[in-house]
Design an enzyme around this catalytic site. Sequence first.
Site, PDB file in Angstrom:
ATOM      1  N   ARG A   1       0.858  -1.178   0.000  1.00  0.00           N
ATOM      2  CA  ARG A   1       0.000   0.000   0.000  1.00  0.00           C
ATOM      3  C   ARG A   1       0.896   1.231   0.000  1.00  0.00           C
ATOM      4  O   ARG A   1       2.022   1.189   0.510  1.00  0.00           O
ATOM      5  CB  ARG A   1      -0.881   0.016   1.260  1.00  0.00           C
ATOM      6  CG  ARG A   1      -1.976  -1.032   1.278  1.00  0.00           C
ATOM      7  CD  ARG A   1      -3.145  -0.648   0.385  1.00  0.00           C
ATOM      8  NE  ARG A   1      -4.246  -1.607   0.487  1.00  0.00           N
ATOM      9  CZ  ARG A   1      -4.496  -2.556  -0.404  1.00  0.00           C
ATOM     10  NH1 ARG A   1      -3.724  -2.700  -1.468  1.00  0.00           N
ATOM     11  NH2 ARG A   1      -5.526  -3.361  -0.246  1.00  0.00           N
TER      12      ARG A   1
ATOM     13  N   HIS B   1      -1.835   1.269  -9.893  1.00  0.00           N
ATOM     14  CA  HIS B   1      -2.470   0.244  -9.037  1.00  0.00           C
ATOM     15  C   HIS B   1      -3.102  -0.851  -9.897  1.00  0.00           C
ATOM     16  O   HIS B   1      -4.281  -1.193  -9.732  1.00  0.00           O
ATOM     17  CB  HIS B   1      -3.515   0.888  -8.107  1.00  0.00           C
ATOM     18  CG  HIS B   1      -3.675   0.112  -6.818  1.00  0.00           C
ATOM     19  ND1 HIS B   1      -3.719   0.699  -5.569  1.00  0.00           N
ATOM     20  CD2 HIS B   1      -3.773  -1.221  -6.594  1.00  0.00           C
ATOM     21  CE1 HIS B   1      -3.856  -0.238  -4.636  1.00  0.00           C
ATOM     22  NE2 HIS B   1      -3.882  -1.407  -5.234  1.00  0.00           N
TER      23      HIS B   1
END
Lengths: 316, 316
Positions: free
Chosen positions: A231, A279
């Site tokens: 993350r 992402h």
Amino acid sequence: MSAAQPCVALLSQSLDMRYLVPAFEAACPGIDWRVRDDLRDVADIDAAVCWQPPQGLLNTLPNLQLIQSIGAGVDHIYADATLPEHVPVCRAVDTDMTAGMIAYVAWAVINRHRHFPDYVANSAQGLWRESPIVPPGEHRVGVAGLGRLGMAVAQALATLGYAVHGWSRSPKDRLPAGVTGHHGAAGLPDFLHGIDTLVCLLPLTDETRGFLNTTLFAQLPRGSHLINVGRGAHLVEADLLAALASGQLAAATLDTTHVEPLPTDHAFWRDPRILVTPHIATRTSATAVARQTLANLNLVRAGQMPDTRTTRANGY
Amino acid sequence: MSAAQPCVALLSQSLDMRYLVPAFEAACPGIDWRVRDDLRDVADIDAAVCWQPPQGLLNTLPNLQLIQSIGAGVDHIYADATLPEHVPVCRAVDTDMTAGMIAYVAWAVINRHRHFPDYVANSAQGLWRESPIVPPGEHRVGVAGLGRLGMAVAQALATLGYAVHGWSRSPKDRLPAGVTGHHGAAGLPDFLHGIDTLVCLLPLTDETRGFLNTTLFAQLPRGSHLINVGRGAHLVEADLLAALASGQLAAATLDTTHVEPLPTDHAFWRDPRILVTPHIATRTSATAVARQTLANLNLVRAGQMPDTRTTRANGY
């Protein structure tokens, strides 16, 4: 509300979750689904399928029995302090998701290890120029985080011949062939020692927030390559820029950033040593999300707990 | 000449073969080695270690017992029509060579399948833009040539989740899990049908010269990606340019070309859909070459044939 016709809310602040609808309708014809802007009677809702759900919303659903993440991570759900604590929060598991992550990380490791950015640039300029070839067995890759994805990535890299070391919070009973394990704070220095490429696949928890920082980078050999597929909040962004400026790190491949999409004026875009991808390392298939949500809801209704249930204390 | 002190000639028209000397000296201290420009008494020479050896030279070594290639291929040796036919020609085998090839092909397959050239370009421009994600199980990779390298590459790609099909001249008894086999001219159309990425790892023989041509490209789905890690002469270069111009092929990754180094004015350099790398997919380690040469020489002296002996008729 009936067992035959579950009511599923699709909740996200950042994604248009309607991409899931065809898969839910295929898995359960006539299913009652709701989106965030049109929840109607919230007492109907049995299950909430979430990606960064709006803060405070889940707590307003009185008959909620299941909170299902569409990702392997659940930090984006536990970020809501008002979550109804009695409702199980499940992560998604998907072989396509695992395969996608393996492919992304394999590409990123090989890309820098084998100097492909140089070859790509040379090809565009008509230069036939060889870079040094180091056998993969002499290139040490560290995988931080040995959950389902981390373990699969470590195994795949070992199969490709890399010298793979893994690190996890607690010791792992079984590691794939060719993977050397390390664990806990005490095991971190040994893990980091000699790493050429560091892959972050940790869950995001209070313990791991800011894991990738100057102190950690200083324990890597000079010139290492960082791959963050965890993350954005695992990385202290200023520390990465400083490590690249000093040469302590040679390159970074980042599939995730603090703010997504990464703002146009962010320094990461302007550094040729940083590759930012949007992402996309992997994606849970809509079919897998729909099937797992419905299966998990059936288990919970039958008084059983899904294997994929997470806890706020662990953060995964 | 004595069994204890073999005399090895290092022969190449294109490479400075002295990079092998330290490995030979480590494997056999006091070894007598000769380079092309200073062969001295050619009657001394027991073994010739070759990469594109000068035409006609091997036939002038009266006591030669072994011709050892430094690569997996031997086409560059059989190209010499005057070769002494009684001397065994051995190919090199090396686990590092296999690992290097696997890494190169894995990178090249993933690179186009997952749209990394777009991500790299977008990252340089500050664009957060997602490309479609197709699960690897829905991306069909064809590996033409199931020798040692082709088989290892097919297996590795199957491990990464790709739908792998292999093609070989004759049927293979055992294929790795996840690899579907095809063989012979009759099996070629089925092999090519539906391939998203075609990898050429064939040996170069009279049969396979020009294998990658317009007729073959026409049997692939429109928009396929070609990876040539065989030999430059497998490809009809003008046919590749035509297939890219028509859109029949979308991209090519070439580690080998007809003329190497590829001349500066060659059209391949100017096409952004073609990535040319300077024959670096893999490299036999000097240590492996030295050990195999000495072991093969001992076998031949003892009247035995090395497993890696090739034949001109097969071309491998």
